[in-house]
Design a protein around this motif. Structure first.
Motif, short mmCIF file in Angstrom:
data_model
loop_
_atom_site.label_atom_id
_atom_site.label_comp_id
_atom_site.label_asym_id
_atom_site.label_seq_id
_atom_site.Cartn_x
_atom_site.Cartn_y
_atom_site.Cartn_z
N THR A 147 0.83 -1.20 0.00
CA THR A 147 0.00 0.00 0.00
C THR A 147 0.87 1.25 0.00
O THR A 147 0.57 2.23 -0.70
CB THR A 147 -0.94 0.00 1.22
N LEU A 148 1.95 1.25 0.76
CA LEU A 148 2.88 2.38 0.75
C LEU A 148 3.52 2.54 -0.63
O LEU A 148 3.73 3.67 -1.09
CB LEU A 148 3.97 2.17 1.80
N ALA A 149 3.80 1.43 -1.30
CA ALA A 149 4.35 1.51 -2.66
C ALA A 149 3.34 2.15 -3.61
O ALA A 149 3.71 2.96 -4.48
CB ALA A 149 4.74 0.12 -3.15
N ALA A 150 2.06 1.80 -3.46
CA ALA A 150 1.02 2.42 -4.28
C ALA A 150 0.94 3.91 -4.00
O ALA A 150 0.74 4.73 -4.92
CB ALA A 150 -0.33 1.75 -4.01
N MET A 151 1.09 4.29 -2.73
CA MET A 151 1.08 5.71 -2.37
C MET A 151 2.25 6.44 -3.03
O MET A 151 2.07 7.52 -3.61
CB MET A 151 1.17 5.85 -0.85
N THR A 152 3.45 5.87 -2.94
CA THR A 152 4.64 6.51 -3.50
C THR A 152 4.49 6.72 -5.00
O THR A 152 4.92 7.74 -5.55
CB THR A 152 5.89 5.67 -3.20
N THR A 153 3.89 5.75 -5.67
CA THR A 153 3.70 5.84 -7.11
C THR A 153 2.64 6.87 -7.49
O THR A 153 2.77 7.55 -8.52
CB THR A 153 3.29 4.46 -7.67
N SER A 154 1.61 7.01 -6.66
CA SER A 154 0.43 7.78 -7.05
C SER A 154 0.41 9.22 -6.54
O SER A 154 -0.28 10.06 -7.12
CB SER A 154 -0.84 7.07 -6.54
N ILE A 155 1.14 9.51 -5.46
CA ILE A 155 1.13 10.85 -4.88
C ILE A 155 2.33 11.63 -5.40
O ILE A 155 3.42 11.06 -5.56
CB ILE A 155 1.17 10.77 -3.33
N SER A 156 2.16 12.90 -5.65
CA SER A 156 3.26 13.71 -6.18
C SER A 156 4.38 13.83 -5.15
O SER A 156 4.17 13.71 -3.94
CB SER A 156 2.76 15.11 -6.56
#
Length: 270
Positions: A147-156
């Motif tokens: 989930t943190l990886a998805a955040m890093t990819t999706s948030i500026s």
């Protein structure tokens, strides 16, 4: 003789077996909703159910809405995020994992819009995610890290820095290690960004300073993973850049971090 209550079998009908795998559907396999507006309006109340199975169904419904009807879900998203954070903290692992998967889908769907929809919601979610990625049982840790990886990819990048920096001073060394890993991923993302105006050198300086603080601030270096994350930062700084494009001070800073790691390894107790 009366039997001991601790060995009494429960009375009444046996509960049905629950196939929790049904709640872990891959994002690309989620199907659209027949009545998205009605479903979106019902999510906040469904998430308050006392039945964990009902809550998991509601989270799965929220994922379907995010995947196929994001406009309808966005109208109730601010109400949903506190419940989402609550269920990520559930002691029931299946519910916790379902909430983590739902959060990852929200990151992919809404990205920076989460901040606009709920300005205070993202920092709270990140705080919970870091805790889950550091301090939980193995399969919850793995899901939290995804989930943190998805955040890093999706948030500026700028917004990532804003939400991660306050966590770098966590008193828990395992949480700081996860923060360091997220920071290293953010560096890699910054390197790969090619849009005009990206202040990569400023970001490097900020991250290097932060990693130095969160990794070496304690008199006792308690997590080997932290040293690995610093080496990962060095790798991220140089992996996708030609040597002549990496600022000289940046190379010097990362080398200084490596020297600190090597010094720690040489002097640490056996």
């Amino acid at each position: 003789m009366a039997s001991h209550p601790g060995v009494n079998m429960p009375t009444g009908q046996e509960p049905d077996q629950v196939d929790v795998e049904a709640f872990y559907v891959r994002t690309e396999e989620l199907i659209p909703c027949a009545e998205p507006k009605t479903d979106a309006a019902s999510i906040p109340s469904l998430l308050e159910s006392e039945s964990w199975v009902s809550v998991c169904h509601a989270l799965l419904l929220a994922r379907r809405l995010a995947a196929h009807h994001p406009e309808e879900l966005s109208l109730t998203l601010e109400q949903i995020l506190p419940s989402l954070n609550l269920h990520m903290n559930s002691l029931r692992s299946s519910l916790c994992k379902t909430a983590l998967i739902c959060t990852a889908d929200f990151f992919r769907c809404y990205g920076d819009s989460l901040l606009a929809i709920s300005p205070g919601g993202l920092p709270v979610l990140v705080n919970t995610l870091l805790s889950k990625a550091a301090l939980e049982k193995k399969f919850v840790i793995e899901e939290a890290k995804r989930t943190l990886a998805a955040m890093t990819t999706s948030i500026s990048t700028n917004n990532l820095i804003d939400v991660l920096l306050p966590q770098a001073r966590s008193p828990n060394s395992k949480v700081r290690a996860v923060v360091a890993s997220c920071m290293a991923d953010t560096v890699g993302k910054a390197i790969s960004e090619t849009r005009p105006g990206t202040e990569v050198s400023v970001l490097f300086e900020l991250l290097t300073h932060t990693l130095t603080s969160c990794t070496f601030a304690s008199p006792v270096f308690t997590s080997q993973e932290q040293s690995y994350c610093v080496l990962l930062l060095h790798w991220s700084l140089t992996k996708n850049q030609q040597p002549e494009k990496v600022p000289v001070w940046c190379c010097a800073s990362s080398k200084n971090l490596m020297y600190q790691v090597q010094a720690w390894k040489a002097g640490r107790p056996s």
